[in-house]
Design an enzyme around this catalytic site. Structure first.
Site, PDB file in Angstrom:
ATOM      1  N   ASP A  15       0.844  -1.197   0.000  1.00  0.00           N
ATOM      2  CA  ASP A  15       0.000   0.000   0.000  1.00  0.00           C
ATOM      3  C   ASP A  15       0.880   1.249   0.000  1.00  0.00           C
ATOM      4  O   ASP A  15       1.557   1.545   0.977  1.00  0.00           O
ATOM      5  CB  ASP A  15      -0.918   0.001   1.225  1.00  0.00           C
ATOM      6  CG  ASP A  15      -2.114  -0.923   1.049  1.00  0.00           C
ATOM      7  OD1 ASP A  15      -2.547  -1.126  -0.114  1.00  0.00           O
ATOM      8  OD2 ASP A  15      -2.614  -1.447   2.056  1.00  0.00           O
ATOM      9  N   HIS A  46      -0.265  -1.064  -4.831  1.00  0.00           N
ATOM     10  CA  HIS A  46      -1.555  -0.376  -4.764  1.00  0.00           C
ATOM     11  C   HIS A  46      -1.280   1.110  -4.516  1.00  0.00           C
ATOM     12  O   HIS A  46      -0.866   1.483  -3.422  1.00  0.00           O
ATOM     13  CB  HIS A  46      -2.390  -1.014  -3.641  1.00  0.00           C
ATOM     14  CG  HIS A  46      -3.687  -0.337  -3.362  1.00  0.00           C
ATOM     15  ND1 HIS A  46      -4.473  -0.658  -2.271  1.00  0.00           N
ATOM     16  CD2 HIS A  46      -4.361   0.653  -4.011  1.00  0.00           C
ATOM     17  CE1 HIS A  46      -5.555   0.095  -2.276  1.00  0.00           C
ATOM     18  NE2 HIS A  46      -5.503   0.903  -3.305  1.00  0.00           N
ATOM     19  N   GLY A 122      -6.359   4.376   3.721  1.00  0.00           N
ATOM     20  CA  GLY A 122      -5.501   5.283   4.485  1.00  0.00           C
ATOM     21  C   GLY A 122      -4.862   4.697   5.720  1.00  0.00           C
ATOM     22  O   GLY A 122      -3.767   5.093   6.085  1.00  0.00           O
ATOM     23  N   PHE A 123      -5.536   3.726   6.362  1.00  0.00           N
ATOM     24  CA  PHE A 123      -4.959   3.154   7.579  1.00  0.00           C
ATOM     25  C   PHE A 123      -5.239   1.664   7.640  1.00  0.00           C
ATOM     26  O   PHE A 123      -6.271   1.211   7.148  1.00  0.00           O
ATOM     27  CB  PHE A 123      -5.546   3.833   8.826  1.00  0.00           C
ATOM     28  CG  PHE A 123      -5.160   5.281   8.932  1.00  0.00           C
ATOM     29  CD1 PHE A 123      -3.939   5.657   9.484  1.00  0.00           C
ATOM     30  CD2 PHE A 123      -6.005   6.268   8.440  1.00  0.00           C
ATOM     31  CE1 PHE A 123      -3.564   6.993   9.551  1.00  0.00           C
ATOM     32  CE2 PHE A 123      -5.644   7.604   8.499  1.00  0.00           C
ATOM     33  CZ  PHE A 123      -4.418   7.974   9.055  1.00  0.00           C
ATOM     34  N   GLY A 124      -4.327   0.927   8.252  1.00  0.00           N
ATOM     35  CA  GLY A 124      -4.544  -0.498   8.459  1.00  0.00           C
ATOM     36  C   GLY A 124      -5.468  -0.725   9.651  1.00  0.00           C
ATOM     37  O   GLY A 124      -5.750   0.190  10.422  1.00  0.00           O
ATOM     38  N   GLY A 125      -5.935  -1.958   9.761  1.00  0.00           N
ATOM     39  CA  GLY A 125      -6.659  -2.374  10.955  1.00  0.00           C
ATOM     40  C   GLY A 125      -8.068  -1.817  11.107  1.00  0.00           C
ATOM     41  O   GLY A 125      -8.610  -1.806  12.208  1.00  0.00           O
ATOM     42  N   ASP A 156      -9.840  -5.404  -0.269  1.00  0.00           N
ATOM     43  CA  ASP A 156      -8.775  -4.828   0.558  1.00  0.00           C
ATOM     44  C   ASP A 156      -9.428  -4.018   1.671  1.00  0.00           C
ATOM     45  O   ASP A 156     -10.119  -3.040   1.399  1.00  0.00           O
ATOM     46  CB  ASP A 156      -7.928  -3.924  -0.364  1.00  0.00           C
ATOM     47  CG  ASP A 156      -6.652  -3.416   0.281  1.00  0.00           C
ATOM     48  OD1 ASP A 156      -6.394  -3.756   1.448  1.00  0.00           O
ATOM     49  OD2 ASP A 156      -5.921  -2.677  -0.403  1.00  0.00           O
ATOM     50  N   GLY A 158     -10.259  -4.798   6.158  1.00  0.00           N
ATOM     51  CA  GLY A 158     -11.111  -5.532   7.088  1.00  0.00           C
ATOM     52  C   GLY A 158     -11.220  -7.016   6.790  1.00  0.00           C
ATOM     53  O   GLY A 158     -12.152  -7.680   7.239  1.00  0.00           O
TER      54      GLY A 158
HETATM   55 ZN    ZN Z   1      -4.141  -2.029  -0.686  1.00  0.00          ZN
END
Ligand code: ZN
Length: 210
Positions: A15, A46, A122-125, A156, A158
């Site tokens: 990412d 990505h 924009g953010f993981g998790g 991509d 969750g």
């Molecule tokens: Zn991605």
């Protein structure tokens, strides 16, 4: 990444965030080049950036196997898709969760894969947005209608053990997992369990769109 490769991951998804298209900043072509030297899996890049046209060539030169860019980020997607494919990489288009699926209408004949964001980028998790199951099913039906059954439909955001079966049942066939793999105590166990959960989705006889 080496642990993921050893555990049988199919690809590495990178990412790239620029602090403009999304609030976060992650990595650029130099890091992709280093990743390319460090593993032999396909590298999916990505681009969550405002100027994918300008930077895609650098990421391809750095060793990206495929370039995924956001439909929201370019006014000239046909040109970009053509340039990516001419360079020998696969070209994918990405839609944000609230971008209507109809945006794919003109693009579908020209892409190698479609990626649906199932959280805001924009953010993981982040938590999966539940209305995305229906969107995945709609896009899969649309690809079938347009004679592009073979296209990968990737999701991509969750992705975890509880969402994976329903994602596959809705018609996704490539799952991108970040936190579910890299925040687990064992990467190998997390990949094996996620794969089993996805396969469970294939076996449940509810059909697409559930
Ligand atoms: Zn991605």
């Amino acid at each position: 990444m080496a642990a993921a490769e050893a555990a049988g991951a199919d690809a590495i998804h990178v990412d790239v965030m620029d602090g403009h298209f999304v609030p976060n900043i992650t990595v650029g072509p130099l890091v992709v080049e280093a990743l390319r030297r460090s593993c032999s899996l396909p590298l999916q890049v990505h681009l969550m950036i405002t100027e994918p046209d300008r930077y895609a060539p650098e990421f391809i030169a750095a060793g990206a196997s495929s370039i995924l860019f956001h439909a929201e980020a370019t006014a000239t997607p046909y040109r970009l898709l053509s340039e990516i494919r001419r360079s020998g990489a696969l070209a994918g288009v990405v839609l944000n969760p609230m971008t209507p699926a109809i945006q794919l209408d003109e693009l579908v004949p020209h892409v190698d894969l479609v990626l649906l964001m199932t959280v805001e980028p924009g953010f993981g998790g982040q938590q999966f947005i539940p209305t995305m199951y229906a969107k995945i099913a709609r896009v899969r039906a649309f690809l079938d209608e347009r004679g592009r059954q073979e296209l990968d439909l990737e999701v991509d955001g969750g992705v975890n053990l509880s969402t994976a079966p329903a994602l596959v049942r809705a018609g996704a066939n490539v799952l991108v997992a970040g936190a579910a793999i890299f925040q687990a105590s064992s990467i190998a166990k997390a990949i094996a369990e996620l794969r089993a959960a996805a396969e469970l989705g294939l076996k449940q006889p509810t059909g697409r769109g559930a």
